[in-house]
Design a protein around this motif. Structure first.
Motif, PDB file in Angstrom:
ATOM      1  N   SER A 144       0.682  -1.303   0.069  1.00  0.00           N
ATOM      2  CA  SER A 144       0.178  -0.046  -0.029  1.00  0.00           C
ATOM      3  C   SER A 144       0.808   1.191  -0.012  1.00  0.00           C
ATOM      4  O   SER A 144       0.681   2.135  -0.824  1.00  0.00           O
ATOM      5  CB  SER A 144      -0.830  -0.080   1.308  1.00  0.00           C
ATOM      6  OG  SER A 144      -1.687   1.389   1.323  1.00  0.00           O
ATOM      7  N   ASN A 145       1.932   1.282   0.756  1.00  0.00           N
ATOM      8  CA  ASN A 145       2.582   2.458   1.050  1.00  0.00           C
ATOM      9  C   ASN A 145       3.807   2.717  -0.051  1.00  0.00           C
ATOM     10  O   ASN A 145       4.009   3.947  -0.185  1.00  0.00           O
ATOM     11  CB  ASN A 145       3.229   2.531   2.372  1.00  0.00           C
ATOM     12  CG  ASN A 145       2.250   2.921   3.570  1.00  0.00           C
ATOM     13  OD1 ASN A 145       2.324   3.962   3.815  1.00  0.00           O
ATOM     14  ND2 ASN A 145       1.951   1.669   4.188  1.00  0.00           N
ATOM     15  N   ALA A 146       4.087   1.518  -0.655  1.00  0.00           N
ATOM     16  CA  ALA A 146       5.029   1.828  -1.741  1.00  0.00           C
ATOM     17  C   ALA A 146       4.451   2.693  -3.070  1.00  0.00           C
ATOM     18  O   ALA A 146       5.280   3.425  -3.682  1.00  0.00           O
ATOM     19  CB  ALA A 146       5.382   0.396  -2.561  1.00  0.00           C
ATOM     20  N   VAL A 200       4.678   9.004   9.368  1.00  0.00           N
ATOM     21  CA  VAL A 200       3.613   9.071  10.204  1.00  0.00           C
ATOM     22  C   VAL A 200       2.355   8.309   9.995  1.00  0.00           C
ATOM     23  O   VAL A 200       1.659   7.707  10.850  1.00  0.00           O
ATOM     24  CB  VAL A 200       3.335  10.733  10.642  1.00  0.00           C
ATOM     25  CG1 VAL A 200       2.257  10.929  11.516  1.00  0.00           C
ATOM     26  CG2 VAL A 200       4.497  11.502  10.781  1.00  0.00           C
ATOM     27  N   GLY A 201       1.851   8.502   8.714  1.00  0.00           N
ATOM     28  CA  GLY A 201       0.725   7.884   8.264  1.00  0.00           C
ATOM     29  C   GLY A 201       0.943   6.339   8.576  1.00  0.00           C
ATOM     30  O   GLY A 201       0.229   5.438   8.855  1.00  0.00           O
ATOM     31  N   LEU A 202       2.025   5.934   7.951  1.00  0.00           N
ATOM     32  CA  LEU A 202       2.440   4.590   8.058  1.00  0.00           C
ATOM     33  C   LEU A 202       2.594   3.973   9.395  1.00  0.00           C
ATOM     34  O   LEU A 202       2.273   2.761   9.445  1.00  0.00           O
ATOM     35  CB  LEU A 202       3.904   4.166   7.609  1.00  0.00           C
ATOM     36  CG  LEU A 202       4.538   3.104   7.101  1.00  0.00           C
ATOM     37  CD1 LEU A 202       5.452   3.108   6.099  1.00  0.00           C
ATOM     38  CD2 LEU A 202       5.155   2.332   8.451  1.00  0.00           C
ATOM     39  N   LEU A 203       3.023   4.647  10.430  1.00  0.00           N
ATOM     40  CA  LEU A 203       2.856   4.383  11.711  1.00  0.00           C
ATOM     41  C   LEU A 203       1.426   4.059  12.155  1.00  0.00           C
ATOM     42  O   LEU A 203       1.278   3.063  12.936  1.00  0.00           O
ATOM     43  CB  LEU A 203       3.557   5.424  12.689  1.00  0.00           C
ATOM     44  CG  LEU A 203       3.980   4.940  14.320  1.00  0.00           C
ATOM     45  CD1 LEU A 203       4.711   3.648  14.317  1.00  0.00           C
ATOM     46  CD2 LEU A 203       4.251   6.153  14.799  1.00  0.00           C
ATOM     47  N   LYS A 204       0.675   4.876  11.790  1.00  0.00           N
ATOM     48  CA  LYS A 204      -0.893   4.620  12.183  1.00  0.00           C
ATOM     49  C   LYS A 204      -1.509   3.474  11.703  1.00  0.00           C
ATOM     50  O   LYS A 204      -2.287   2.787  12.328  1.00  0.00           O
ATOM     51  CB  LYS A 204      -1.434   6.015  11.754  1.00  0.00           C
ATOM     52  CG  LYS A 204      -0.820   7.188  12.951  1.00  0.00           C
ATOM     53  CD  LYS A 204      -2.113   8.382  12.764  1.00  0.00           C
ATOM     54  CE  LYS A 204      -1.682   9.118  11.078  1.00  0.00           C
ATOM     55  NZ  LYS A 204      -2.671  10.236  11.088  1.00  0.00           N
ATOM     56  N   LEU A 243      -0.243   9.872  20.128  1.00  0.00           N
ATOM     57  CA  LEU A 243      -0.168  11.229  20.122  1.00  0.00           C
ATOM     58  C   LEU A 243       1.328  11.890  20.129  1.00  0.00           C
ATOM     59  O   LEU A 243       1.860  12.509  19.453  1.00  0.00           O
ATOM     60  CB  LEU A 243      -0.912  11.977  21.086  1.00  0.00           C
ATOM     61  CG  LEU A 243      -1.119  13.468  20.815  1.00  0.00           C
ATOM     62  CD1 LEU A 243      -1.725  14.086  19.609  1.00  0.00           C
ATOM     63  CD2 LEU A 243      -1.876  14.084  22.075  1.00  0.00           C
ATOM     64  N   ALA A 244       1.966  11.422  21.300  1.00  0.00           N
ATOM     65  CA  ALA A 244       3.418  11.562  21.554  1.00  0.00           C
ATOM     66  C   ALA A 244       4.399  11.535  20.702  1.00  0.00           C
ATOM     67  O   ALA A 244       4.993  12.479  20.007  1.00  0.00           O
ATOM     68  CB  ALA A 244       4.013  11.154  22.965  1.00  0.00           C
ATOM     69  N   VAL A 245       4.247  10.054  20.080  1.00  0.00           N
ATOM     70  CA  VAL A 245       5.273   9.500  18.911  1.00  0.00           C
ATOM     71  C   VAL A 245       4.962  10.226  17.531  1.00  0.00           C
ATOM     72  O   VAL A 245       5.625  10.837  17.102  1.00  0.00           O
ATOM     73  CB  VAL A 245       4.952   8.079  18.681  1.00  0.00           C
ATOM     74  CG1 VAL A 245       5.804   7.668  17.676  1.00  0.00           C
ATOM     75  CG2 VAL A 245       5.403   7.466  20.100  1.00  0.00           C
ATOM     76  N   ASN A 246       3.472  10.319  17.322  1.00  0.00           N
ATOM     77  CA  ASN A 246       3.334  11.058  16.039  1.00  0.00           C
ATOM     78  C   ASN A 246       3.498  12.370  15.923  1.00  0.00           C
ATOM     79  O   ASN A 246       4.016  13.160  14.999  1.00  0.00           O
ATOM     80  CB  ASN A 246       1.825  10.872  15.453  1.00  0.00           C
ATOM     81  CG  ASN A 246       1.417   9.442  15.202  1.00  0.00           C
ATOM     82  OD1 ASN A 246       2.459   8.710  14.786  1.00  0.00           O
ATOM     83  ND2 ASN A 246       0.194   8.925  15.331  1.00  0.00           N
ATOM     84  N   ALA A 247       3.224  13.253  16.984  1.00  0.00           N
ATOM     85  CA  ALA A 247       3.646  14.632  17.177  1.00  0.00           C
ATOM     86  C   ALA A 247       5.097  14.644  16.982  1.00  0.00           C
ATOM     87  O   ALA A 247       5.647  15.685  16.491  1.00  0.00           O
ATOM     88  CB  ALA A 247       3.008  15.357  18.451  1.00  0.00           C
TER      89      ALA A 247
END
Length: 264
Positions: A144-146, A200-204, A243-247
């Motif tokens: 998906s992310n590729a 960031v989107g990938l992490l979510k 929130l902390a990680v993505n911020a």
């Protein structure tokens, strides 16, 4: 000025400020209402939050966060490698290379990542391909992310001035050497903020690991909530960790973008 939209005028900026203030006030009102309801139902009682002041709870959640980070790093590495190949394929002079690369990007971009997870989880085992648990999450997220990384890299390559390639060819470099030694390093620096934002989107997206029972942070929180019965408290803590990680990653992206703009 942005290439995606016109710079807002005085009236538009005033409307944006009014909408921002109204949205902030509405969010604060909803937050206050939620806190009031939690208090009325005893969800703010000290004994319901005390378990999250103990190390065993945090060790369990941090183990889930570590699993999330492993899946995110593996997905990012594979997605960027595949995305770079797709971007180069879309820019190729050979139609038999360019057409499949473009088709992959255009098709995969409109397919939900969750659907790809279901394909890996249910469809592939019927054909004898039953992946390990870790790869049941990483493979569909990579696919998906590729496509997204491919468009980021392609935009970065196209942003490099044509004279850079012409200069490389003029001194005797081949097209491949020009791309590798001159164009790609400049393109990578320009798209670095976008790469971090996409990460960031990938992490979510790794939160989809609960579908395949991979022990990432959200799945760990779900198991913990089922064990101790503290549903709201557990998912509030999990949300704060996300929130902390993505911020932090978003701040890194903004810092890189400012440095790139200043360097330019």
């Amino acid at each position: 000025m942005s290439l995606l939209f016109d710079e807002p005028g005085p009236r538009a900026r005033r409307r944006i400020r009014i909408a921002t203030v109204a949205g902030t006030l509405a969010a604060l009102a909803l937050t206050a209402l939620a806190i009031r309801q939690f208090g009325a139902n005893g969800q703010l009682a000290t004994e319901r939050w005390e378990p999250y002041a103990t190390w065993p709870m945090w060790r369990y959640l941090l183990t889930g966060l570590w699993s999330t980070a492993l899946a995110a790093v593996a997905t990012a590495a594979l997605s960027m490698a595949l995305g770079l190949l797709l971007a180069l394929g879309r820019l190729s002079d050979r139609r038999w290379v360019r057409a499949p690369s473009a088709a992959y990007v255009e098709v995969v971009r409109v397919v939900p990542a969750l659907l790809l997870v279901y394909v890996v989880l249910f469809a592939l085992p019927r054909y004898g391909l039953d992946l390990p648990l870790f790869w049941k999450l990483v493979v569909p997220l990579t696919v998906s992310n590729a496509a997204a990384f491919a468009e980021i890299f392609r935009a970065g390559i196209l942003s490099v001035e044509r004279g850079q390639s012409e200069a490389g060819l003029a001194v005797g470099l081949t097209r491949a050497q020009t791309m590798r030694l001159i164009v790609l390093p400049q393109a990578a620096r320009r798209v670095l903020p976008s790469i971090v934002s996409q990460s960031v989107g990938l992490l979510k997206d790794t939160s989809l690991g609960f579908v395949v029972s991979y022990g990432e942070l959200l799945y760990s929180g779900r198991v913990l909530a089922n064990y101790n019965g503290l549903l709201i408290q557990t998912f509030v803590v999990v949300a704060l960790i996300y929130l902390a990680v993505n911020a932090s990653l978003s701040k890194l992206a903004r810092t890189l973008e400012r440095r790139s703009a200043a360097r330019a």
